[in-house]
Design a protein around this motif. Sequence first.
Motif, PDB file in Angstrom:
ATOM      1  N   TYR A   1      43.711  23.617  27.718  1.00 45.39           N
ATOM      2  CA  TYR A   1      43.796  25.014  28.147  1.00 45.39           C
ATOM      3  C   TYR A   1      44.057  25.933  26.962  1.00 45.39           C
ATOM      4  CZ  TYR A   1      44.344  24.077  33.227  1.00 45.39           C
ATOM      5  OH  TYR A   1      44.165  23.724  34.522  1.00 45.39           O
ATOM      6  N   TRP A   2      45.156  25.630  26.286  1.00 46.70           N
ATOM      7  CA  TRP A   2      45.738  26.579  25.340  1.00 46.70           C
ATOM      8  C   TRP A   2      44.883  26.727  24.084  1.00 46.70           C
ATOM      9  CZ3 TRP A   2      51.655  26.129  23.882  1.00 46.70           C
ATOM     10  CH2 TRP A   2      52.091  27.344  23.359  1.00 46.70           C
ATOM     11  N   LEU A   3      44.441  25.594  23.518  1.00 40.48           N
ATOM     12  CA  LEU A   3      43.671  25.676  22.284  1.00 40.48           C
ATOM     13  C   LEU A   3      42.324  26.346  22.531  1.00 40.48           C
ATOM     14  CD1 LEU A   3      43.725  24.924  19.288  1.00 40.48           C
ATOM     15  CD2 LEU A   3      42.595  22.779  19.893  1.00 40.48           C
ATOM     16  N   TYR A   4      41.686  26.057  23.676  1.00 44.77           N
ATOM     17  CA  TYR A   4      40.411  26.704  23.990  1.00 44.77           C
ATOM     18  C   TYR A   4      40.587  28.212  24.107  1.00 44.77           C
ATOM     19  CZ  TYR A   4      36.884  28.671  27.084  1.00 44.77           C
ATOM     20  OH  TYR A   4      35.951  29.487  27.645  1.00 44.77           O
ATOM     21  N   ALA A   5      41.623  28.652  24.813  1.00 43.84           N
ATOM     22  CA  ALA A   5      41.844  30.091  24.953  1.00 43.84           C
ATOM     23  C   ALA A   5      42.077  30.738  23.581  1.00 43.84           C
ATOM     24  CB  ALA A   5      43.037  30.347  25.869  1.00 43.84           C
ATOM     25  N   ASP A   6      42.778  30.015  22.700  1.00 43.89           N
ATOM     26  CA  ASP A   6      43.072  30.542  21.370  1.00 43.89           C
ATOM     27  C   ASP A   6      41.797  30.630  20.518  1.00 43.89           C
ATOM     28  OD1 ASP A   6      45.047  31.209  19.195  1.00 43.89           O
ATOM     29  OD2 ASP A   6      44.223  29.375  18.348  1.00 43.89           O
ATOM     30  N   VAL A   7      41.016  29.540  20.484  1.00 45.68           N
ATOM     31  CA  VAL A   7      39.772  29.544  19.716  1.00 45.68           C
ATOM     32  C   VAL A   7      38.775  30.546  20.313  1.00 45.68           C
ATOM     33  CG1 VAL A   7      37.763  28.154  19.046  1.00 45.68           C
ATOM     34  CG2 VAL A   7      40.065  27.181  18.919  1.00 45.68           C
ATOM     35  N   GLY A   8      38.721  30.573  21.639  1.00 43.31           N
ATOM     36  CA  GLY A   8      37.772  31.456  22.313  1.00 43.31           C
ATOM     37  C   GLY A   8      37.973  32.918  21.992  1.00 43.31           C
TER      38      GLY A   8
ATOM     39  N   PHE B   1      40.546  32.713  32.854  1.00 42.42           N
ATOM     40  CA  PHE B   1      40.942  31.484  32.151  1.00 42.42           C
ATOM     41  C   PHE B   1      42.162  31.715  31.273  1.00 42.42           C
ATOM     42  CE2 PHE B   1      40.907  28.490  28.631  1.00 42.42           C
ATOM     43  CZ  PHE B   1      40.992  27.302  29.357  1.00 42.42           C
ATOM     44  N   VAL B   2      42.219  32.853  30.616  1.00 39.19           N
ATOM     45  CA  VAL B   2      43.400  33.172  29.804  1.00 39.19           C
ATOM     46  C   VAL B   2      44.649  33.146  30.680  1.00 39.19           C
ATOM     47  CG1 VAL B   2      44.511  34.950  28.405  1.00 39.19           C
ATOM     48  CG2 VAL B   2      42.062  34.491  28.122  1.00 39.19           C
ATOM     49  N   GLN B   3      44.514  33.685  31.893  1.00 33.67           N
ATOM     50  CA  GLN B   3      45.645  33.669  32.819  1.00 33.67           C
ATOM     51  C   GLN B   3      46.007  32.248  33.229  1.00 33.67           C
ATOM     52  OE1 GLN B   3      47.774  35.917  33.861  1.00 33.67           O
ATOM     53  NE2 GLN B   3      48.807  34.396  35.166  1.00 33.67           N
ATOM     54  N   ALA B   4      44.975  31.416  33.463  1.00 36.36           N
ATOM     55  CA  ALA B   4      45.226  30.022  33.833  1.00 36.36           C
ATOM     56  C   ALA B   4      45.916  29.270  32.704  1.00 36.36           C
ATOM     57  CB  ALA B   4      43.916  29.336  34.205  1.00 36.36           C
ATOM     58  N   ALA B   5      45.494  29.522  31.462  1.00 33.33           N
ATOM     59  CA  ALA B   5      46.137  28.882  30.322  1.00 33.33           C
ATOM     60  C   ALA B   5      47.607  29.286  30.221  1.00 33.33           C
ATOM     61  CB  ALA B   5      45.398  29.238  29.038  1.00 33.33           C
ATOM     62  N   SER B   6      47.880  30.552  30.495  1.00 38.02           N
ATOM     63  CA  SER B   6      49.252  31.033  30.480  1.00 38.02           C
ATOM     64  C   SER B   6      50.083  30.358  31.568  1.00 38.02           C
ATOM     65  CB  SER B   6      49.272  32.550  30.663  1.00 38.02           C
ATOM     66  OG  SER B   6      50.600  33.032  30.753  1.00 38.02           O
ATOM     67  N   GLU B   7      49.485  30.190  32.747  1.00 38.75           N
ATOM     68  CA  GLU B   7      50.203  29.550  33.853  1.00 38.75           C
ATOM     69  C   GLU B   7      50.468  28.082  33.539  1.00 38.75           C
ATOM     70  OE1 GLU B   7      49.841  29.003  38.719  1.00 38.75           O
ATOM     71  OE2 GLU B   7      48.423  30.263  37.621  1.00 38.75           O
ATOM     72  N   ALA B   8      49.485  27.407  32.945  1.00 40.95           N
ATOM     73  CA  ALA B   8      49.685  26.012  32.563  1.00 40.95           C
ATOM     74  C   ALA B   8      50.821  25.884  31.555  1.00 40.95           C
ATOM     75  CB  ALA B   8      48.395  25.439  31.983  1.00 40.95           C
ATOM     76  N   THR B   9      50.897  26.812  30.618  1.00 40.18           N
ATOM     77  CA  THR B   9      51.960  26.796  29.617  1.00 40.18           C
ATOM     78  C   THR B   9      53.326  26.968  30.273  1.00 40.18           C
ATOM     79  OG1 THR B   9      50.434  27.742  27.995  1.00 40.18           O
ATOM     80  CG2 THR B   9      52.778  27.861  27.481  1.00 40.18           C
TER      81      THR B   9
END
Length: 515
Positions: free
Chosen positions: A404-411, A436-444
């Motif tokens: 989640y997190w690395l993809y959102a960061d690279v993206g 997706f950015v929101q989903a990555a934040s929720e996963a974190t």
Amino acid sequence: MSAIPRVLSIAGTDPTGGAGLQADLKSIGALGGYGMGVVTALVAQNTCGVRSVHVPPAAFLAEQLDAVSDDVTIDAVKLGMLHSVPLIEVVAGWLARVRSSAPAAPVVVLDPVMVATSGDRLLDEKAEVAVRRLCAQVDLVTPNLPELAVLVDEAPARTWPDAIGQARRLARASGTTVLLKGGHLTGEGACPDAIVTTDSVHEVLGRRVLTTNTHGTGCSLSSAMATLAARGLDWPAALDRAKEWLTGALEHGAALDVGHGHGPVDHFHELRPRMTATGSWTAARWHANAAVREAVDACAFVVTLGDGTLDRDQFHWYLAQDAYYLGEYSRLLARASTLAPTREEQVFWARGAATALEEEAALHRSHVGDASVEASPTTLAYVGHLHAASGEYAELVAALLPCYWLYADVGERLRALDHDRHAFHDWLGTYGDPAFVQAASEATTIVERAAHHAPSAVCARMVKAFDRSMAHELAFFEAPLAGRRAPEVQPSTSVSDRRTSAASSSSPIPWAASH
């Protein structure tokens, strides 16, 4: 006993902090106790060796002991370096008084410091006899193999069965329990330890850690055993826990970078992941993996995707690998949903599992077609790592988070490079999707919560799971340009068709771009 056991170490010092009294206090604190210390000897030593020893008068040792026991209820005592007959007699007399007068006698563990690493005897013959007598006053004796040989007046054991026999003879002669340590046995395989009484042997097998950071392991183990016994564990259960902790301490010792000789172990390795300036577990892992993130940004695949010069065949091979990965990733997200402790988290991971399947199917339709995908060694290694972490919820979600997190960061950075004439304009447009950015934040947030509630040992496994996933992410990005190609798969539709498919999907998460 107190909920927080009060444990007294009676030992010599180590100014570099790796052994003796200093190591005892760290071990006691790391395993949940309150540590106290009485000094038997002031030792000028470092990781390379001992330079000199100053022994205070026996009367001063007695004053230290009385000062503690007159004021504090002691739940456990760890005995280390006692040096000479006068000191041993002072300690023996004090133990007898405390154990007879206290409402609950403290647990007593003796680490008989009798033989140097070089093999030289540290005590004279009279002191050795006094230590043998002292064994009968304690609950557990923790000799290494050379010290065990001295206590039973035999040659050092060369095999594990011979060592067990010597431990039985010591237990019989002293009437106490023996913690038999196999660290001095030769070989690079298993490193067994055992709790030995006159009529039972509880063995705990373990791997031998190949490291030079072994300074103070005997001190640390004995004080750990005293602390765990004071917390209510019996000797076999205490050894199970102490050995797990000490193995991790050995594995993490080199990271301390202390000294030029045999360095110390990391007593606080289980707690260290939580010791961050921000108090955030996830922020600490993100910061710790800064080098990995920089390597992802600098890898040829990401750079050429960003500037539009990436080879199309390599891009299609990458997408085929991603299709395989997403099928397995979906199963692991579903597993996380099954293990999740709350309904909210169950729903989040289940939604992610469905999304991954949708995107895997879209990739097959647009780029793989009907061809079966042969997973590369890099892909199989990543998937295997995730499956290995799937037995426990906290460890699994820590392993899943980097996707989640690395993809959102690279993206975020790739999307900034997009323009109308970019060779991969239709693909880069999928990056930076707000959902997706929101989903990555929720996963974190979920993983942060899991780390906050996880026991120390589980938190340590979470660190390994997250860090290994980050390393696998880097390897996945590097694979297309590293010669690890499967047979070329011709796309059945254009990249722009894939973009249209993703945009029209009910899923808010463009998973396929994540690797």
